[in-house]
Structures are given as C-alpha cells and as structure tokens.
Scaffold this active site. Structure first.
Site, PDB file in Angstrom:
ATOM      1  N   PHE A  53     -13.301  -3.246   0.525  1.00 42.14           N
ATOM      2  CA  PHE A  53     -14.332  -2.384  -0.068  1.00 42.14           C
ATOM      3  C   PHE A  53     -15.632  -2.387   0.757  1.00 42.14           C
ATOM      4  CE2 PHE A  53     -12.382  -3.420  -4.498  1.00 42.14           C
ATOM      5  CZ  PHE A  53     -11.376  -2.494  -4.287  1.00 42.14           C
ATOM      6  N   PRO A  54     -15.559  -2.226   2.079  1.00 42.84           N
ATOM      7  CA  PRO A  54     -16.823  -2.225   2.852  1.00 42.84           C
ATOM      8  C   PRO A  54     -17.729  -1.057   2.485  1.00 42.84           C
ATOM      9  CG  PRO A  54     -14.997  -1.477   4.213  1.00 42.84           C
ATOM     10  CD  PRO A  54     -14.396  -1.996   2.942  1.00 42.84           C
ATOM     11  N   LEU A  55     -17.120  -0.023   1.877  1.00 43.74           N
ATOM     12  CA  LEU A  55     -17.913   1.128   1.404  1.00 43.74           C
ATOM     13  C   LEU A  55     -18.003   1.106  -0.125  1.00 43.74           C
ATOM     14  CD1 LEU A  55     -16.353   3.844   3.745  1.00 43.74           C
ATOM     15  CD2 LEU A  55     -18.502   2.602   4.051  1.00 43.74           C
ATOM     16  N   GLY A  56     -17.776  -0.038  -0.701  1.00 46.51           N
ATOM     17  CA  GLY A  56     -17.832  -0.140  -2.155  1.00 46.51           C
ATOM     18  C   GLY A  56     -16.583   0.375  -2.834  1.00 46.51           C
ATOM     19  N   GLY A  57     -15.574   0.706  -2.048  1.00 40.57           N
ATOM     20  CA  GLY A  57     -14.301   1.146  -2.620  1.00 40.57           C
ATOM     21  C   GLY A  57     -14.240   2.622  -2.932  1.00 40.57           C
ATOM     22  N   TYR A 111       0.872  -1.184   0.000  1.00 44.28           N
ATOM     23  CA  TYR A 111       0.000   0.000   0.000  1.00 44.28           C
ATOM     24  C   TYR A 111       0.905   1.229   0.000  1.00 44.28           C
ATOM     25  CZ  TYR A 111      -4.009  -2.973   1.246  1.00 44.28           C
ATOM     26  OH  TYR A 111      -4.992  -3.928   1.262  1.00 44.28           O
ATOM     27  N   LEU A 157     -22.831   4.194  -3.003  1.00 46.69           N
ATOM     28  CA  LEU A 157     -23.895   3.684  -2.152  1.00 46.69           C
ATOM     29  C   LEU A 157     -25.185   4.455  -2.387  1.00 46.69           C
ATOM     30  CD1 LEU A 157     -21.640   3.501   1.023  1.00 46.69           C
ATOM     31  CD2 LEU A 157     -22.336   1.588  -0.409  1.00 46.69           C
TER      32      LEU A 157
HETATM   33  N1  LIG Z   1      -7.446  -7.785   0.269  1.00 49.21           N
HETATM   34  C1  LIG Z   1      -7.549  -6.943  -0.724  1.00 49.21           C
HETATM   35  O1  LIG Z   1      -7.390  -7.298  -1.884  1.00 49.21           O
HETATM   36  C2  LIG Z   1      -7.896  -5.526  -0.460  1.00 49.21           C
HETATM   37  C3  LIG Z   1      -8.268  -4.688  -1.530  1.00 49.21           C
HETATM   38  C4  LIG Z   1      -8.645  -3.379  -1.233  1.00 49.21           C
HETATM   39  C5  LIG Z   1      -8.639  -2.940   0.072  1.00 49.21           C
HETATM   40  N2  LIG Z   1      -8.253  -3.751   1.100  1.00 49.21           N
HETATM   41  C6  LIG Z   1      -8.299  -3.321   2.517  1.00 49.21           C
HETATM   42  O2  LIG Z   1      -9.660  -2.994   2.806  1.00 49.21           O
HETATM   43  C7  LIG Z   1      -9.714  -1.656   3.307  1.00 49.21           C
HETATM   44  C8  LIG Z   1     -11.020  -1.025   2.892  1.00 49.21           C
HETATM   45  O3  LIG Z   1     -11.129  -0.962   1.480  1.00 49.21           O
HETATM   46  P1  LIG Z   1     -10.912   0.402   0.674  1.00 49.21           P
HETATM   47  O4  LIG Z   1     -10.227   1.385   1.524  1.00 49.21           O
HETATM   48  O5  LIG Z   1     -10.281   0.029  -0.592  1.00 49.21           O
HETATM   49  O6  LIG Z   1     -12.385   0.840   0.305  1.00 49.21           O
HETATM   50  P2  LIG Z   1     -13.639   1.359   1.184  1.00 49.21           P
HETATM   51  O7  LIG Z   1     -13.344   1.324   2.630  1.00 49.21           O
HETATM   52  O8  LIG Z   1     -14.825   0.645   0.677  1.00 49.21           O
HETATM   53  O9  LIG Z   1     -13.771   2.861   0.679  1.00 49.21           O
HETATM   54  C9  LIG Z   1     -12.723   3.780   0.842  1.00 49.21           C
HETATM   55  C10 LIG Z   1     -13.086   4.985   0.043  1.00 49.21           C
HETATM   56  O10 LIG Z   1     -14.250   5.593   0.604  1.00 49.21           O
HETATM   57  C11 LIG Z   1     -13.965   6.919   1.018  1.00 49.21           C
HETATM   58  N3  LIG Z   1     -14.576   7.085   2.348  1.00 49.21           N
HETATM   59  C12 LIG Z   1     -14.175   6.516   3.505  1.00 49.21           C
HETATM   60  N4  LIG Z   1     -15.001   6.863   4.508  1.00 49.21           N
HETATM   61  C13 LIG Z   1     -15.950   7.652   3.967  1.00 49.21           C
HETATM   62  C14 LIG Z   1     -17.073   8.319   4.494  1.00 49.21           C
HETATM   63  N5  LIG Z   1     -17.415   8.227   5.794  1.00 49.21           N
HETATM   64  N6  LIG Z   1     -17.839   9.068   3.652  1.00 49.21           N
HETATM   65  C15 LIG Z   1     -17.520   9.155   2.338  1.00 49.21           C
HETATM   66  N7  LIG Z   1     -16.456   8.546   1.766  1.00 49.21           N
HETATM   67  C16 LIG Z   1     -15.679   7.797   2.588  1.00 49.21           C
HETATM   68  C17 LIG Z   1     -12.469   7.041   1.060  1.00 49.21           C
HETATM   69  O11 LIG Z   1     -12.053   8.327   0.680  1.00 49.21           O
HETATM   70  P3  LIG Z   1     -11.226   9.233   1.761  1.00 49.21           P
HETATM   71  O12 LIG Z   1      -9.908   8.551   1.916  1.00 49.21           O
HETATM   72  O13 LIG Z   1     -11.128  10.557   1.106  1.00 49.21           O
HETATM   73  O14 LIG Z   1     -12.051   9.225   3.008  1.00 49.21           O
HETATM   74  C18 LIG Z   1     -12.002   6.045   0.018  1.00 49.21           C
HETATM   75  O15 LIG Z   1     -12.010   6.620  -1.276  1.00 49.21           O
HETATM   76  C19 LIG Z   1      -8.492  -0.993   2.663  1.00 49.21           C
HETATM   77  O16 LIG Z   1      -8.152   0.218   3.301  1.00 49.21           O
HETATM   78  C20 LIG Z   1      -7.468  -2.080   2.793  1.00 49.21           C
HETATM   79  O17 LIG Z   1      -6.931  -2.126   4.118  1.00 49.21           O
HETATM   80  C21 LIG Z   1      -7.894  -5.041   0.835  1.00 49.21           C
END
Ligand SMILES: NC(=O)c1ccc[n+]([C@@H]2O[C@H](COP(=O)([O-])OP(=O)(O)OC[C@H]3O[C@@H](n4cnc5c(N)ncnc54)[C@H](OP(=O)(O)O)[C@@H]3O)[C@@H](O)[C@H]2O)c1
Length: 298
Positions: free
Chosen positions: A216-220, A65, A225
C-alpha cells in the site's frame, strides 16, 4: 535555500542482488480491488512489458493474486509477458495465506513447500529470488510465533529453491525470531505517507541493511492521499499526490523500496516518473507534518 534530498536509485538486497528502488507491485494486474472482477489480461501483459522497458527490475507478486473467478492471475501474466526473464529481473513472491470462502487462513509449515513450488511452476523459475513469509490477516499478529514456518522456508532456501527470505506483516519481535533462524533480507508491511505506524520497524530494518518494501505505498487506492500539504508539495513539483507519496517513500530512508501497484499504463508511467522527483528538505518537513491523514491501522 532548500536542499535537495539525495536519493540513491539502487539497493543491494543482502548486498547481493542490485535492484532499482522503484519497482512494481503485481496485485492490481488481475483485478482492480482484491479478488474482484477480472481486468483485461492483454492490458496486464502490456503494463508488465512497459514496466520492464522503463527499467523496472523488481516485481512483487504472489500466486494468490488473482481475479475472483480465477481467470486472470498475476504469476501467469508475468510469465506470459516476460519469460524468459531478462537477467537481473528480481521477482519477489510471498507465501503463507490461502483464501477460501471464509477469508484468508494461514498455511501450516508443512504446506509451505507446495506453495513455493506453485510459485516456481507458475512463474516458470527453478529458484525464487525472494520469498516473503506473509503472516496474519490485515493486522500484524503480535505475539504469534513464526519460527516453525520460517524454519520450513529456511530449509527450502538451503535446498536451493529460494535465494533470499523476507517477512510480511510482522513486528520487531517476529523479525528477531526469524533472523535467529536465517537471514531476513526484506520486510513488507503496510506503510505510506499517511500511515507511519511502522516507522520504528523501518528504522530497525535500516540499521540492519534490510530492505523495507511496504505494501500500500499509495495507501491502497491512490486516492487516499487527499491532504493539503501533499497537494502543495505536488503543485511545487508539477506532480500528483501519488507521485509525491512515492518520492517521499524513497527519500525518507535508503532501505525503502517502492512497489506501487497498477493495472493502468498511464499510472505506471506516472509512478516511474516519480523516481525523478527531487524532494527538498523543505518538502520533507512539510510532508512530515502531513501524517497521519487516515486512522491508524492498529
Ligand atoms: N504483503 C501484503 O500483504 C501485500 C498486501 C497488498 C499489496 N501487496 C503488494 O504491494 C503492492 C502495492 O500495493 P497495492 O497495489 O495494494 O496498493 P497501492 O500501490 O498503494 O495502490 C494501488 C492502487 O492505486 C491506484 N494507482 C496506482 N498508481 C496510481 C497513480 N499514479 N495515480 C492514481 N492511482 C494510482 C491503482 O489503481 P490502477 O490499477 O487503476 O492504477 C490501485 O487501485 C501490490 O501490488 C502487491 O504487490 C502486498
């Protein structure tokens, strides 16, 4: 009268490490997208410190990352902001892919030790609490054997470099294959309110007491949403759709862990506040009808 869904705030990984079910994903700290321009590392460190202040005791990361130019890296931010680590802080990491100009490719089993050691060094740890074997690209690579790679990680666990093992981007057959080699304590696949393709895998994890910590708990994006039913439930709780997505994840199963990713202090505060939203059976019924809002990923 609508019944409030009881949500246990804690989960015991392997019946061993007690963690809060609402944690933090570190992928968005170095860059807003994936391998994009660097974000301000001071903000990243501040987000991490605030997360721990707010009670986060489970951080999900990976040595890969980083920003595209490599100047800002999640593990370095975590170490700079939080080392020496507070007792009880669980840092989960993952190994498997390496990223080159042609995109991600999988490390062979013989290279996984170096990947684990890279995480130990960059996080400043002697042992990693939880290491996921991450396979495939975006799609789950059905039919691919993970035995050789998982055996390599199991050997590192035996050697004391790793406490617990997990799997990421797998199907049930791969979970079974790995479980025959060593205990799997957590699974991390893409899953959120609008993408429930892996509902059966979640059920299998629940039946086995395995944590399900979706990426992607927030859809990435947090913006994916956009659904009238989610908006209606959000309005009822004076919350935002991303907060409802997190509350939903925690309410649907006792084994789900939420690891929302953010590089924003305001979003961090909002995400942690989602842990206090008490959804009702009526809310869940409405949200059940809300999926899928985006095309299935497979
Ligand atoms: N195993 C795998 O292959 C894999 C792949 C992807 C991710 N991951 C892990 O899973 C975690 C979560 O996934 P993710 O970060 O990719 O996606 P996510 O949590 O679904 O969404 C993150 C996105 O949402 C925005 N966001 C966060 N909180 C928000 C809120 N309250 N209101 C509006 N927008 C919001 C963030 O922007 P801002 O930063 O501007 O808030 C960022 O663009 C990652 O951080 C990583 O640790 C693992």
């Amino acid at each position: 009268m609508a019944q409030v869904i009881e949500v246990t705030p804690q989960f015991r990984l392997a019946g061993d490490l007690g963690i809060r079910r609402l944690g933090f994903g570190a992928m968005r700290l170095p860059t807003k997208g994936f391998h994009g321009p660097p974000r301000d590392p001071d903000v990243g460190r501040a987000v991490l410190r605030r997360a721990v202040e707010l009670g986060v005791d489970h951080i999900d990361t990976a040595a890969f990352y980083r920003s595209a130019d490599g100047t800002v890296r999640a593990n370095a931010l975590i170490r700079d902001a939080l080392h020496p680590y507070r007792p009880g802080l669980v840092i989960a990491t993952k190994v498997g892919p390496v990223f080159g100009p042609d995109g991600p490719r999988q490390l062979p089993a013989r290279d996984l030790r170096a990947a684990v050691e890279d995480n130990l060094r960059t996080l400043g740890l002697d042992r990693l609490d939880l290491v996921y074997l991450r396979i495939g690209k975006m799609e789950v690579p059905h039919g691919e054997s993970i035995a050789e790679r998982f055996e390599a990680l199991a050997a590192l666990r035996e050697a004391g470099l790793i406490r617990h093992l997990g799997l990421s981007n797998v199907d049930l057959a791969q979970l079974d294959e790995a479980s025959a080699i060593a205990p799997v304590v957590a699974v991390q696949n893409s899953f959120y309110i609008a993408n429930r393709d892996d509902a059966a895998l979640l059920d299998a994890c629940a039946a086995r007491g395995i944590a399900f910590a979706p990426f992607f708990p927030l859809g990435g994006s947090g913006a994916d949403l956009d659904d009238a039913r989610v908006a209606k439930v959000a309005a009822r709780h004076a919350a935002t759709p991303p907060q409802i997505a997190l509350a939903w994840l925690l309410a649907i199963s006792p084994v789900t862990l939420a690891i929302p990713g953010t590089g924003s202090l305001a979003h961090l505060e909002a995400n942690i506040a989602a842990g206090s939203i008490a959804l009702t059976d009526e809310d869940l019924a409405e949200l059940a009808a809300a999926a899928p809002m985006v095309p299935s990923r497979r």
